[in-house]
Design an enzyme around this catalytic site. Structure first.
Site, PDB file in Angstrom:
ATOM      1  N   HIS A   1       0.846  -1.187   0.000  1.00  0.00           N
ATOM      2  CA  HIS A   1       0.000   0.000   0.000  1.00  0.00           C
ATOM      3  C   HIS A   1       0.889   1.247   0.000  1.00  0.00           C
ATOM      4  CE1 HIS A   1      -3.284   2.581   0.281  1.00  0.00           C
ATOM      5  NE2 HIS A   1      -3.932   2.109   1.323  1.00  0.00           N
TER       6      HIS A   1
ATOM      7  N   TYR B   1      -0.718   7.176   3.214  1.00  0.00           N
ATOM      8  CA  TYR B   1      -0.205   6.336   4.280  1.00  0.00           C
ATOM      9  C   TYR B   1       1.321   6.264   4.178  1.00  0.00           C
ATOM     10  CZ  TYR B   1      -5.141   5.479   4.793  1.00  0.00           C
ATOM     11  OH  TYR B   1      -6.484   5.664   4.961  1.00  0.00           O
TER      12      TYR B   1
ATOM     13  N   ARG C   1     -16.312  -0.070  -4.512  1.00  0.00           N
ATOM     14  CA  ARG C   1     -17.640   0.073  -3.899  1.00  0.00           C
ATOM     15  C   ARG C   1     -18.736  -0.619  -4.703  1.00  0.00           C
ATOM     16  NH1 ARG C   1     -17.180   6.335  -1.596  1.00  0.00           N
ATOM     17  NH2 ARG C   1     -15.009   6.100  -0.957  1.00  0.00           N
TER      18      ARG C   1
END
Length: 411
Positions: free
Chosen positions: A225, A230, A373
Site C-alpha cells: 500500500h 499512508y 464500492r
C-alpha cells in the site's frame, strides 16, 4: 447433532472445475432455455480473457479492490471477513485483494483494522484464503502502514465526535504515530514524530515479516500500500517528506524507503508469486507527487520485481482538488501502461458499470480493473458484467438457478 464440517476436500470442491467466473462455451440447452444468446464472442472480450502473471493464470480481469471494513479486534480476521471475501470468490471474481492489513499494531489506520504483525494472525487469514481457493479465486493481501494517518476512529463513527483521533481509551496509539516528517495531515489527525533511521529499518523489517506470514497463510499475491497518504506514500511525496537525509529531498531519496522494502520482500516472497504496488499517481496539489513521478517509479519497481502498479490518486493533502467523475483515475493507469510497457497496470476509481470495464480493457487503457464500492453494492458484479457483455461464464453450482435469461421461458 450437526454434521461435521469437512475442511479439506468438501462436496463442492470436487465440482468447481471450471471455477465461477471462468468463460465457458454455453451448452445447447443453455441457449435453448435463454441463458445465452449463442456461442461466446470470438475472441472473448478482454475482461474475460485470462491473465498470466508469473505462475498464476487468473481467470478474468475484474478484481476486488482492497477496502477497509473495520471489523477486527487486535488485528485478527473474524467470521465477518470469511463471509465477506467468500462472497466475491463464489461469484466469480478473478482476484481478491484483502483490505489494508497492518504490518505493525501502530501501522493500522484504526484500532479495528486487520493485522498481520504476529504469527497468531495467520490461522484466521488462512481460513479465508483456503475457502476462496475452492472457488478458483487468486487471493491477495494489501500490506500497509498508516504512518501519520494512524490512530483514527473507524468510518462508521465519523461525524459522531469533534475529532477523528482514536485515543488510548479508544484503543488508539496517540503517542506512537510517526512518519517521515513531523507534519500532521490536518487538525483531525495526530502530529507524527519524525522517524529515525532505526525506525525506518524496523518498519521495513515488519513488512518483510508480514510477507513471510502472508505466504504461510497461503496468499498468492502481495500488494504494497503505497497510496492515499499512508506511510509509504508519505515518503514518496514532497508535500509530506521534508527530510534532509538519504530518505528525503531528491526523487531517488524519497522512493528509497519503498524500493528497499520491495528488495527485502522479494528475498523472502516466493519468486513464483506476484508482487503489486498501489500508488497514488498524483497528489492533485501543485508541488506534489505527479504522474511523471509515478511513471519513473514504475520503471524502478518493475526492475525490482514488481509485476503490477495499481493506480489510484490523492489522499495525502487536504488541499487536493479531485475532478471526480466516472473512471477519473483511468488515464493514470493508461499513462503508466503506455510509457512502461514492461509492467502491468490496474485501473481503479468510480468504475461501476460493465460498459466501463469493457471500454477500459478493450482499449488497453489498463490490463485489469479493480472495482471497489460497486462490489459492496453488487457482489455479483462479475456475473452481471458477463451478462451485459454477452459472455457465458461459469456460475457457482448452488447459484446456477439464478442465472439471468436473455429470453423468457418456463424452464
Amino acid at each position: 447433532m450437526s454434521p461435521a464440517i469437512i475442511k479439506s476436500q468438501d462436496f463442492y470442491q470436487s465440482q468447481a472445475n471450471p471455477s465461477p467466473g471462468t468463460a465457458i462455451e454455453p451448452p445447447a440447452a443453455a441457449i435453448a432455455q435463454g441463458f445465452a444468446q449463442g456461442p461466446n464472442p470470438n475472441p472473448l472480450p478482454k475482461a474475460f480473457q485470462p491473465l498470466t502473471i508469473r505462475n498464476y493464470t487468473i481467470k478474468n480481469r475484474i478484481w476486488v479492490s482492497p477496502m477497509c471494513t473495520y471489523s477486527s479486534d487486535d488485528g485478527y480476521a473474524t467470521d465477518f471477513h470469511l463471509a465477506h471475501y467468500s462472497q466475491y470468490a463464489m461469484r466469480g471474481a478473478g482476484l481478491i485483494v484483502v483490505e489494508a492489513t497492518g504490518v505493525l499494531p501502530e501501522g493500522r489506520i484504526t484500532p479495528n483494522c486487520l493485522g498481520i504483525w504476529k504469527d497468531e494472525h495467520v490461522e484466521n487469514l488462512s481460513r479465508i484464503v483456503n475457502h476462496a481457493h475452492k472457488y478458483g479465486a487468486v487471493m491477495g493481501i494489501q500490506l500497509g502502514h498508516s504512518g501519520r494517518k494512524g490512530s483514527t476512529i473507524p468510518l462508521h463513527l465519523y461525524g459522531t465526535r469533534d475529532t477523528l483521533h482514536a485515543s488510548d481509551s479508544d484503543g488508539g496509539w496517540p503517542n506512537n504515530v510517526y512518519g517521515p516528517s513531523p507534519i500532521a495531515y490536518d487538525d483531525q489527525h495526530y502530529t507524527p514524530r519524525e522517524m529515525t533511521i532505526a525506525d525506518i529499518g524496523a518498519v521495513q523489517q515488519a513488512f518483510v515479516d508480514a510477507a513471510v506470514r502472508a505466504d504461510k497463510a497461503g496468499f498468492d499475491v502481495i500488494e504494497l500500500h503505497g497510496a492515499h497518504g499512508y506511510l509509504i506514500y508519505e515518503f514518496l511525496s514532497p508535500l509530506s517528506n521534508h527530510r534532509t537525509d538519504s530518505y528525503g529531498g531528491s526523487f531517488d531519496n524519497r522512493v528509497r524507503f519503498l524500493v528497499e522494502i520491495i528488495r527485502k520482500i522479494r528475498q523472502v516472497w516466493p519468486k513464483e508469486k506476484p508482487l503489486f504496488v498501489r500508488v497514488s499517481a498524483t497528489d492533485w496539489v501543485e508541488g506534489g507527487w505527479t504522474i511523471d513521478d509515478t511513471v519513473a517509479l514504475a520503471r524502478i519497481v518493475s526492475a525490482e520485481g514488481v509485476d503490477l502498479v495499481d493506480c489510484s490518486t490523492a489522499g495525502n493533502d487536504p488541499r487536493q482538488k479531485i475532478p471526480l467523475a466516472p473512471g477519473f483515475q483511468v488515464p493514470f493507469a493508461t499513462a503508466v501502461k503506455e510509457q512502461v510497457p514492461e509492467i502491468l497496470t490496474g485501473a481503479v476509481g468510480l468504475i461501476t458499470k460493465p460498459s466501463q470495464v469493457s471500454e477500459i480493457t478493450q482499449n488497453d487503457k489498463a490490463d485489469v480493473v479493480f472495482a471497489a464500492r460497486e462490489f459492496l453494492r453488487n457482489p455479483s458484479f462479475v456475473l452481471s458484467t458477463a451478462h451485459e457483455l454477452g459472455v457465458y461464464i461459469k456460475w457457482a453450482n448452488q447459484y446456477e438457478r439464478g442465472r439471468v435469461k436473455t429470453k423468457y421461458s418456463f424452464i
